[in-house]
Write an enzyme that holds these catalytic residues in place. Structure first.
Site, PDB file in Angstrom:
ATOM      1  N   CYS A  36      47.544  63.382  55.770  1.00 55.63           N
ATOM      2  CA  CYS A  36      46.963  64.513  55.047  1.00 55.63           C
ATOM      3  C   CYS A  36      46.623  64.137  53.608  1.00 55.63           C
ATOM      4  O   CYS A  36      47.409  64.344  52.679  1.00 55.63           O
ATOM      5  CB  CYS A  36      47.879  65.733  55.061  1.00 55.63           C
ATOM      6  SG  CYS A  36      47.035  67.202  54.408  1.00 55.63           S
ATOM      7  N   CYS A  96      41.461  69.557  56.364  1.00 51.59           N
ATOM      8  CA  CYS A  96      42.442  69.592  55.285  1.00 51.59           C
ATOM      9  C   CYS A  96      42.293  70.903  54.523  1.00 51.59           C
ATOM     10  O   CYS A  96      41.400  71.037  53.677  1.00 51.59           O
ATOM     11  CB  CYS A  96      42.238  68.408  54.350  1.00 51.59           C
ATOM     12  SG  CYS A  96      43.525  68.252  53.103  1.00 51.59           S
TER      13      CYS A  96
END
Length: 558
Positions: free
Chosen positions: A307, A488
């Site tokens: 991430c 994201c």
């Protein structure tokens, strides 16, 4: 002469000559072990010649001959005893050094983890995959032949592993599938940013592993030690062997906390925290609430990481809290990024820059965290700006959120499944099939396709792998392709998110029309998606094989 260091106590080498011994002594070697039987080759000096040169140079020598390809358990035991008896460092040699490296690997098996042994030998140029099963068995030749066998073995019970097991079961309910994972608890890791921002309770991000394993799938609660892809086998800790017809590899990645000097010793105290750990995310929120004045650092290591937006998500939610509390003007925020851009997909950068300005954050690019002194509250960064000489900078802090360096797990990096350049599992980026082994696939954070390492990516990859494995079982070529999708949700403030969705090459891949969610802008709709919708989608859809908005794209119509 080509000494190759394997450990502090040992180097191995191909055949040496008597004239080399004085030089070895000058280099600090105090003993020599010969593992090559006399008379093996016409150009080979006799051991007596090496021993005479060693005596003249004032170093010890020992003769432990081993026939090529026939390293016995007793040979390994004798080699280990010699290493303990002889003064070090020791140089061991044979024709190529392979027998010596093998003897060391087997002799070290009782005291070192398998991946560490394989990595040390690999770094010296020797592949010990052929004896991995013996290493896992404590250096002894296994005698147990009662290995388990499954149609499909899945390494890893995280988001990718359970999702692909469920998707595969939906397509082929009669398959005999096993998941290999030693963990007791499964975590919803995307929720930890929200825990660190005071939005989620940590308990909502964890469930027992047993409650999530799909019905009909075997759970083998063990760690993987090594792979034997040529034998379609996985070696578990303790040398148990699991055979497979097809293998799916998705154990996630390794958070390398030890790569930053002093970090492990100070995590969870001295103002040092990280949302990358379940037990530390609550401490992030504690620090944010308690900071009224001072300097807050948020670090990001070199890519790839799990991430890529998470390091700055922590900064935005912290800045938003300080803004709402009216203390933002007294807090000096720094985003210390080892890279040179705020975010890798340029379309989302303008919106993010507005929040950088709002929170008064300083962007310190090309700053890579290398050391932390918790009690002194200082962080040291290696600064490598293009066109300038590298330098070291030490910065004081009152609070620091650390994103650790990340890499493939040790047992992956030293395996035949890894690519030579990065250590990640080597796959075709479209089909996610292994580049060299046709009965192996990979997905999630561990493979080397150039996509973002996110749970959203795994959600899209699981149906692709399941479809292609099912095709392979049916005797077809792969029909599903992965376009690199990753998502994201950048939490820029409490109540608003920039929903970044993109694929290979940074191509925008929005899931919704702009009138519903414009991903390049901060929206409340995206926040609602992150806070209210995505957790149940994860637990109740993705992990159960319900492919909501994740149907695989096909190569072509049939």
């Amino acid at each position: 002469m080509d000494p190759r260091r394997i450990s502090d106590a040992l180097a191995v080498a191909p055949q040496i000559a008597p004239d080399d011994v004085a030089e070895l002594a000058a280099q600090g070697y105090r003993a020599i072990i010969c593992n090559r039987p006399d008379g093996e080759g016409s150009d080979q000096p006799a051991y007596s010649e090496i021993a005479a040169a060693a005596e003249k140079a004032g170093i010890d020598a020992r003769y432990l001959p081993v026939v090529s390809g026939k390293v016995s358990d007793d040979d390994a035991t004798a080699f280990g005893a010699a290493l303990r008896d002889l003064p070090g460092p020791v140089l061991a040699y044979c024709r190529t050094g392979t027998r010596s490296a093998t003897l060391w690997s087997l002799s070290a098996a009782a005291s070192r983890p398998v991946p560490e042994i394989l990595a040390a030998a690999q770094a010296a140029g020797y592949d010990m995959a052929g004896v991995a099963r013996r290493i896992a068995n404590g250096g002894k030749t296994p005698t147990d032949t009662g290995d388990a066998r499954f149609d499909v073995v899945i390494v890893g019970g995280g988001a990718a592993g359970i999702a692909v097991a469920s998707s595969l079961r939906a397509r082929k309910p009669d398959l005999d599938i096993a998941i290999l994972d030693p963990a007791d608890v499964h975590y919803y890791q995307p929720g930890w940013t929200m825990v660190g921002g005071g939005v989620f309770d940590p308990q909502t991000t964890a469930k027992t592993m047993g409650s999530l394993i799909p019905k009909g799938v075997h759970w083998i609660k063990s760690a993987v030690a090594a792979f034997e892809p040529d034998n379609s086998a996985v070696i578990l800790d303790g040398c148990r062997v699991v055979k497979y017809d097809r293998l799916i590899v998705c154990p996630g990645l390794k958070l390398d906390w030890h790569a930053v000097d002093g970090l492990v010793e100070t995590l969870g105290r001295n103002g040092v925290t990280s949302n990358y750990r379940y037990d530390l995310a609550p401490y992030t929120w504690e620090l944010v609430k308690g900071l009224k004045k001072g300097r807050a650092l948020f670090t990001q290591p070199p890519m790839p990481i799990k991430c890529a937006g998470a390091p700055q998500k922590a900064m935005y939610l912290s800045g938003d809290h300080w803004f709402r509390e009216g203390v933002l003007s007294d807090i000096d925020i720094h985003f210390m990024n080892a890279g040179g851009v705020l975010f890798g997909v340029k379309d989302y950068v303008p919106a993010l820059e507005q929040y950088i300005a709002k929170y008064g954050a300083q962007l310190d690019f090309f700053h890579n965290l290398v050391a932390v002194d918790g009690p002194a509250k200082t962080a040291t960064f290696e600064v490598k700006k293009p066109g300038t000489d590298p330098e070291s900078v030490t910065v004081e802090f009152d609070m620091m959120h650390v994103t650790p360096p990340q890499c493939a797990p040790d047992f992956i990096r030293v395996s035949p499944l890894a690519d030579a350049a990065s250590g990640w599992v080597d796959v075709d980026q479209s089909t996610l099939r292994h580049a060299r082994y046709d009965n192996i696939w990979s997905l999630g954070d561990v493979m080397n396709a150039p996509n973002a390492k996110t749970a959203a990516a795994a959600r899209m990859q699981a149906p692709v792998v399941a479809e292609n494995v099912a095709d392979d079982i049916d005797g077809k070529s792969p029909t599903a392709i992965y376009n690199g999708y990753g998502s994201c949700p950048l939490t820029v403030e409490r109540g608003k998110i920039v929903l970044a969705e993109f694929g290979y090459g940074g191509a925008l891949l929005p899931s919704f029309p702009k009138w519903v969610i414009n991903g390049t802008k901060p929206t409340r709709a995206a926040w609602w998606l992150k806070e209210q919708l995505l957790p149940p989608v994860y637990w109740k859809a993705m992990l159960r094989g319900r492919e909501w908005m994740a149907k695989p794209e096909k190569v072509s119509a049939r």
